[in-house]
Design a protein around this motif. Sequence first.
Motif, PDB file in Angstrom:
ATOM      1  N   ILE A   1     -56.649  57.769  57.305  1.00 17.84           N
ATOM      2  CA  ILE A   1     -56.843  56.937  56.116  1.00 17.84           C
ATOM      3  C   ILE A   1     -55.599  56.918  55.240  1.00 17.84           C
ATOM      4  CG2 ILE A   1     -58.197  56.725  53.985  1.00 17.84           C
ATOM      5  CD1 ILE A   1     -60.541  58.016  55.639  1.00 17.84           C
ATOM      6  N   ASP A   2     -54.891  58.050  55.179  1.00 15.58           N
ATOM      7  CA  ASP A   2     -53.708  58.163  54.318  1.00 15.58           C
ATOM      8  C   ASP A   2     -52.393  57.885  55.053  1.00 15.58           C
ATOM      9  OD1 ASP A   2     -55.016  58.693  51.991  1.00 15.58           O
ATOM     10  OD2 ASP A   2     -54.629  60.846  51.975  1.00 15.58           O
TER      11      ASP A   2
ATOM     12  N   ARG B   1     -43.696  62.487  41.216  1.00 19.94           N
ATOM     13  CA  ARG B   1     -42.897  61.258  41.099  1.00 19.94           C
ATOM     14  C   ARG B   1     -43.354  60.203  42.097  1.00 19.94           C
ATOM     15  NH1 ARG B   1     -38.947  62.051  37.554  1.00 19.94           N
ATOM     16  NH2 ARG B   1     -38.247  64.197  37.160  1.00 19.94           N
ATOM     17  N   PHE B   2     -43.659  60.623  43.314  1.00 18.47           N
ATOM     18  CA  PHE B   2     -44.132  59.671  44.319  1.00 18.47           C
ATOM     19  C   PHE B   2     -45.448  59.035  43.884  1.00 18.47           C
ATOM     20  CE2 PHE B   2     -46.806  58.624  47.936  1.00 18.47           C
ATOM     21  CZ  PHE B   2     -45.979  57.770  48.660  1.00 18.47           C
ATOM     22  N   ASP B   3     -46.376  59.856  43.394  1.00 17.54           N
ATOM     23  CA  ASP B   3     -47.676  59.330  42.976  1.00 17.54           C
ATOM     24  C   ASP B   3     -47.521  58.319  41.836  1.00 17.54           C
ATOM     25  OD1 ASP B   3     -48.779  60.966  44.857  1.00 17.54           O
ATOM     26  OD2 ASP B   3     -49.623  62.412  43.456  1.00 17.54           O
ATOM     27  N   LEU B   4     -46.657  58.616  40.875  1.00 25.91           N
ATOM     28  CA  LEU B   4     -46.427  57.679  39.783  1.00 25.91           C
ATOM     29  C   LEU B   4     -45.878  56.358  40.290  1.00 25.91           C
ATOM     30  CD1 LEU B   4     -44.860  59.787  36.868  1.00 25.91           C
ATOM     31  CD2 LEU B   4     -47.076  58.623  36.874  1.00 25.91           C
ATOM     32  N   ALA B   5     -44.951  56.433  41.223  1.00 27.14           N
ATOM     33  CA  ALA B   5     -44.281  55.223  41.712  1.00 27.14           C
ATOM     34  C   ALA B   5     -45.167  54.399  42.642  1.00 27.14           C
ATOM     35  CB  ALA B   5     -42.994  55.602  42.438  1.00 27.14           C
ATOM     36  N   ASN B   6     -46.164  55.032  43.246  1.00 30.06           N
ATOM     37  CA  ASN B   6     -46.963  54.342  44.256  1.00 30.06           C
ATOM     38  C   ASN B   6     -48.430  54.157  43.873  1.00 30.06           C
ATOM     39  OD1 ASN B   6     -45.230  54.074  46.985  1.00 30.06           O
ATOM     40  ND2 ASN B   6     -44.613  55.918  45.884  1.00 30.06           N
ATOM     41  N   GLY B   7     -48.769  54.470  42.638  1.00 27.28           N
ATOM     42  CA  GLY B   7     -50.131  54.242  42.170  1.00 27.28           C
ATOM     43  C   GLY B   7     -51.166  55.191  42.727  1.00 27.28           C
ATOM     44  N   VAL B   8     -50.727  56.360  43.197  1.00 31.12           N
ATOM     45  CA  VAL B   8     -51.675  57.369  43.683  1.00 31.12           C
ATOM     46  C   VAL B   8     -52.186  58.161  42.493  1.00 31.12           C
ATOM     47  CG1 VAL B   8     -51.986  59.387  45.166  1.00 31.12           C
ATOM     48  CG2 VAL B   8     -50.475  57.521  45.893  1.00 31.12           C
ATOM     49  N   ARG B   9     -53.505  58.283  42.376  1.00 28.36           N
ATOM     50  CA  ARG B   9     -54.103  58.962  41.221  1.00 28.36           C
ATOM     51  C   ARG B   9     -54.143  60.473  41.439  1.00 28.36           C
ATOM     52  NH1 ARG B   9     -53.764  53.776  40.663  1.00 28.36           N
ATOM     53  NH2 ARG B   9     -55.260  52.721  39.320  1.00 28.36           N
TER      54      ARG B   9
ATOM     55  N   GLY C   1     -64.880  60.621  52.351  1.00 21.82           N
ATOM     56  CA  GLY C   1     -64.570  59.855  51.142  1.00 21.82           C
ATOM     57  C   GLY C   1     -63.388  60.363  50.336  1.00 21.82           C
ATOM     58  N   TYR C   2     -63.031  61.644  50.522  1.00 24.98           N
ATOM     59  CA  TYR C   2     -61.982  62.224  49.678  1.00 24.98           C
ATOM     60  C   TYR C   2     -60.679  61.433  49.646  1.00 24.98           C
ATOM     61  CZ  TYR C   2     -58.028  65.112  48.405  1.00 24.98           C
ATOM     62  OH  TYR C   2     -56.848  65.557  47.854  1.00 24.98           O
ATOM     63  N   PRO C   3     -60.094  61.040  50.785  1.00 29.46           N
ATOM     64  CA  PRO C   3     -58.798  60.349  50.699  1.00 29.46           C
ATOM     65  C   PRO C   3     -58.860  59.027  49.945  1.00 29.46           C
ATOM     66  CG  PRO C   3     -59.655  60.305  52.946  1.00 29.46           C
ATOM     67  CD  PRO C   3     -60.488  61.285  52.178  1.00 29.46           C
ATOM     68  N   TYR C   4     -60.036  58.418  49.860  1.00 27.13           N
ATOM     69  CA  TYR C   4     -60.150  57.165  49.116  1.00 27.13           C
ATOM     70  C   TYR C   4     -60.128  57.398  47.611  1.00 27.13           C
ATOM     71  CZ  TYR C   4     -61.445  54.964  53.548  1.00 27.13           C
ATOM     72  OH  TYR C   4     -61.434  54.508  54.837  1.00 27.13           O
ATOM     73  N   THR C   5     -60.587  58.582  47.175  1.00 23.28           N
ATOM     74  CA  THR C   5     -60.714  58.816  45.737  1.00 23.28           C
ATOM     75  C   THR C   5     -59.377  58.771  45.023  1.00 23.28           C
ATOM     76  OG1 THR C   5     -60.596  61.232  46.039  1.00 23.28           O
ATOM     77  CG2 THR C   5     -62.787  60.215  46.059  1.00 23.28           C
ATOM     78  N   LYS C   6     -58.314  59.238  45.687  1.00 24.27           N
ATOM     79  CA  LYS C   6     -56.993  59.260  45.039  1.00 24.27           C
ATOM     80  C   LYS C   6     -56.452  57.859  44.783  1.00 24.27           C
ATOM     81  CE  LYS C   6     -55.504  61.502  48.595  1.00 24.27           C
ATOM     82  NZ  LYS C   6     -54.681  62.272  49.588  1.00 24.27           N
ATOM     83  N   ARG C   7     -57.097  56.861  45.360  1.00 25.63           N
ATOM     84  CA  ARG C   7     -56.699  55.475  45.101  1.00 25.63           C
ATOM     85  C   ARG C   7     -57.319  54.936  43.817  1.00 25.63           C
ATOM     86  NH1 ARG C   7     -56.447  56.593  50.353  1.00 25.63           N
ATOM     87  NH2 ARG C   7     -55.248  55.322  51.810  1.00 25.63           N
ATOM     88  N   TYR C   8     -58.348  55.629  43.305  1.00 21.67           N
ATOM     89  CA  TYR C   8     -59.108  55.079  42.186  1.00 21.67           C
ATOM     90  C   TYR C   8     -59.228  56.006  40.976  1.00 21.67           C
ATOM     91  CZ  TYR C   8     -60.489  51.887  45.909  1.00 21.67           C
ATOM     92  OH  TYR C   8     -60.461  50.986  46.957  1.00 21.67           O
ATOM     93  N   THR C   9     -59.147  57.332  41.184  1.00 21.20           N
ATOM     94  CA  THR C   9     -59.398  58.224  40.057  1.00 21.20           C
ATOM     95  C   THR C   9     -58.603  59.518  40.164  1.00 21.20           C
ATOM     96  OG1 THR C   9     -61.096  59.534  38.908  1.00 21.20           O
ATOM     97  CG2 THR C   9     -61.421  59.149  41.262  1.00 21.20           C
ATOM     98  N   TRP C  10     -58.157  60.013  39.003  1.00 24.72           N
ATOM     99  CA  TRP C  10     -57.471  61.302  38.984  1.00 24.72           C
ATOM    100  C   TRP C  10     -58.450  62.470  39.126  1.00 24.72           C
ATOM    101  CZ3 TRP C  10     -59.320  63.991  34.827  1.00 24.72           C
ATOM    102  CH2 TRP C  10     -59.785  63.260  33.724  1.00 24.72           C
ATOM    103  N   LEU C  11     -59.744  62.169  39.199  1.00 28.86           N
ATOM    104  CA  LEU C  11     -60.756  63.198  39.449  1.00 28.86           C
ATOM    105  C   LEU C  11     -60.897  63.514  40.942  1.00 28.86           C
ATOM    106  CD1 LEU C  11     -63.503  62.117  36.896  1.00 28.86           C
ATOM    107  CD2 LEU C  11     -62.045  64.148  36.784  1.00 28.86           C
ATOM    108  N   CYS C  12     -59.967  63.013  41.750  1.00 29.67           N
ATOM    109  CA  CYS C  12     -60.004  63.279  43.193  1.00 29.67           C
ATOM    110  C   CYS C  12     -60.033  64.774  43.498  1.00 29.67           C
ATOM    111  CB  CYS C  12     -58.804  62.624  43.878  1.00 29.67           C
ATOM    112  SG  CYS C  12     -57.200  63.081  43.177  1.00 29.67           S
TER     113      CYS C  12
END
Length: 294
Positions: free
Chosen positions: A69-70, A192-200, A130-141
Amino acid sequence: MNAAARVKTYLDLVKFEHTVFALPFAYAGMLLASMEVNGTGWPGWEVLLWVTLAMAGARTAAMAANRVIDRLIDARNPRTAGREVPSGKVSPAQAWGLAAVSLAVMAFAAAQLGPLCLALMPLAVLFLIGYPYTKRYTWLCHAWLGVTDGAAAAGGWIAVTGEFAPGAWLLWAAVIFWMIGLDVIYATLDYRFDLANGVRSIPARFGIPRALRIAAVSHALTFVLLLAVGVVTGASVWYFLAALVMGGILLYEHRIVNPDDLGRVNVAFFDANMWLALTMLAGVILDVTWRTLT
């Protein structure tokens, strides 16, 4: 690729060595439950076998699915681009096949452990996949991951008793906050990667200094909950001595990682938490053995 190399590739794919995080807590739940309902800390070889297989199946399925998924996110991240799926060592179809076989093993083992374990499996699969999908939508991953891994501890308990109990809930909660803290620490590596790529993630949402404070609070709650587990289950001094050691390990993690020096994050993430999980298991074994004999 020969058979030995292929096996090693699949073990690397699922980070087999990280099994040491959750499995000791599943065993701890199993032993404490056996002590409570049977008056002895030994639930029998059959229960041990099926708990082990259920845990191995669940974790392997989760890791294999996570890597597929990732894969596109991992391919863009220099830290993870060499992982087995994005690098082409394992195809997405092969990883999904491994996940499917692992889920079948998990289902078979759960069926041997009783109706409640089997009935809870669909919910467990939802959290595992479901876990890998959560980082796309919420910082509560991180909390999702904590609930998922914490279920192993509760599952070990249910495997023996066939039902929930206060000790199971408290042990689950302890693992939830432990996993939140360690995952937040690990996520600072990708800030830095998460900020640049929209990963929560919590570091991406709140910054590294505040994220590390959140991790510290989470681990403080872990320590309190571990003590509560001992109180509720009537544990002996051996358990509480182990809990004090675990508290020291958690404190050590936060002493070696700070916003200005993330060079020892891997030590805090893997080495320290490996010893914490093994200390938990050793403490519970000593505790239930002592109580069984006395």
